[in-house]
Design a protein around this motif. Structure first.
Motif, PDB file in Angstrom:
ATOM      1  N   SER A   1       0.838  -1.184   0.000  1.00 39.84           N
ATOM      2  CA  SER A   1       0.000   0.000   0.000  1.00 39.84           C
ATOM      3  C   SER A   1       0.882   1.246   0.000  1.00 39.84           C
ATOM      4  O   SER A   1       2.053   1.188   0.377  1.00 39.84           O
ATOM      5  CB  SER A   1      -0.907  -0.015   1.233  1.00 39.84           C
ATOM      6  N   LYS A   2       0.314   2.345  -0.391  1.00 37.26           N
ATOM      7  CA  LYS A   2       1.050   3.599  -0.488  1.00 37.26           C
ATOM      8  C   LYS A   2       1.622   4.058   0.853  1.00 37.26           C
ATOM      9  O   LYS A   2       2.725   4.583   0.911  1.00 37.26           O
ATOM     10  CB  LYS A   2       0.116   4.671  -1.058  1.00 37.26           C
TER      11      LYS A   2
ATOM     12  N   GLU B   1      -5.102   8.885   7.669  1.00 33.91           N
ATOM     13  CA  GLU B   1      -3.880   8.196   7.260  1.00 33.91           C
ATOM     14  C   GLU B   1      -2.685   8.604   8.128  1.00 33.91           C
ATOM     15  O   GLU B   1      -1.774   7.803   8.342  1.00 33.91           O
ATOM     16  CB  GLU B   1      -3.585   8.452   5.786  1.00 33.91           C
TER      17      GLU B   1
END
Length: 134
Positions: A25-26, A61
């Motif tokens: 994932s980023k 995030e």
């Protein structure tokens, strides 16, 4: 006893050793058994990070946990824990700074070279201000 020295490819080994599921994932590298996402950072000294990546993150995030695995070239000697929000603050970036960085990447000279990256150093002494968990 987990050897994490050398270049790349160690996230799967760490995930397996910790009982995490390795994902790509980023903003994170693994998911814990309880569903929490975690980013892994592995280094012997300073870590170079991408402040543009920070500028793209949502507030949610920025709550992602980061584990810094400090090693001697092979084996883990210490582990520090933080989250992106604390990391960003430790590196001295304000919300305004992140907006300016994001805006910079919207300039034509960056758009014409989409693989351009600016890296910022997170010093080992800064990493050691985070919570030591091993």
């Amino acid at each position: 006893g987990v050897d994490i020295g050398g270049k790349g490819g160690k996230d799967s080994i760490l995930a397996e050793a910790l009982g995490h599921k390795r994902v790509s994932s980023k903003f994170y590298d693994a998911v814990t058994e309880s569903g929490e996402v975690v980013e892994y950072k592995k280094q012997q000294s300073s870590q170079f990070l991408d402040p543009y990546k920070f500028s793209l993150m949502t507030d949610e995030e920025k709550k992602i946990k980061i584990l810094f695995f400090m090693h001697d070239g092979s084996f883990i000697k210490e582990v520090y824990q933080t989250d992106y929000k604390t990391l960003i603050k430790t590196m001295g970036y304000s919300a305004w700074d992140l907006k300016a960085i994001k805006k910079l990447y919207e300039r034509e000279c960056f758009l014409n070279r989409p693989n351009t990256q600016i890296k910022a150093e997170l010093k080992i002494d800064e990493i050691k201000t985070f919570k030591k968990i091993y």
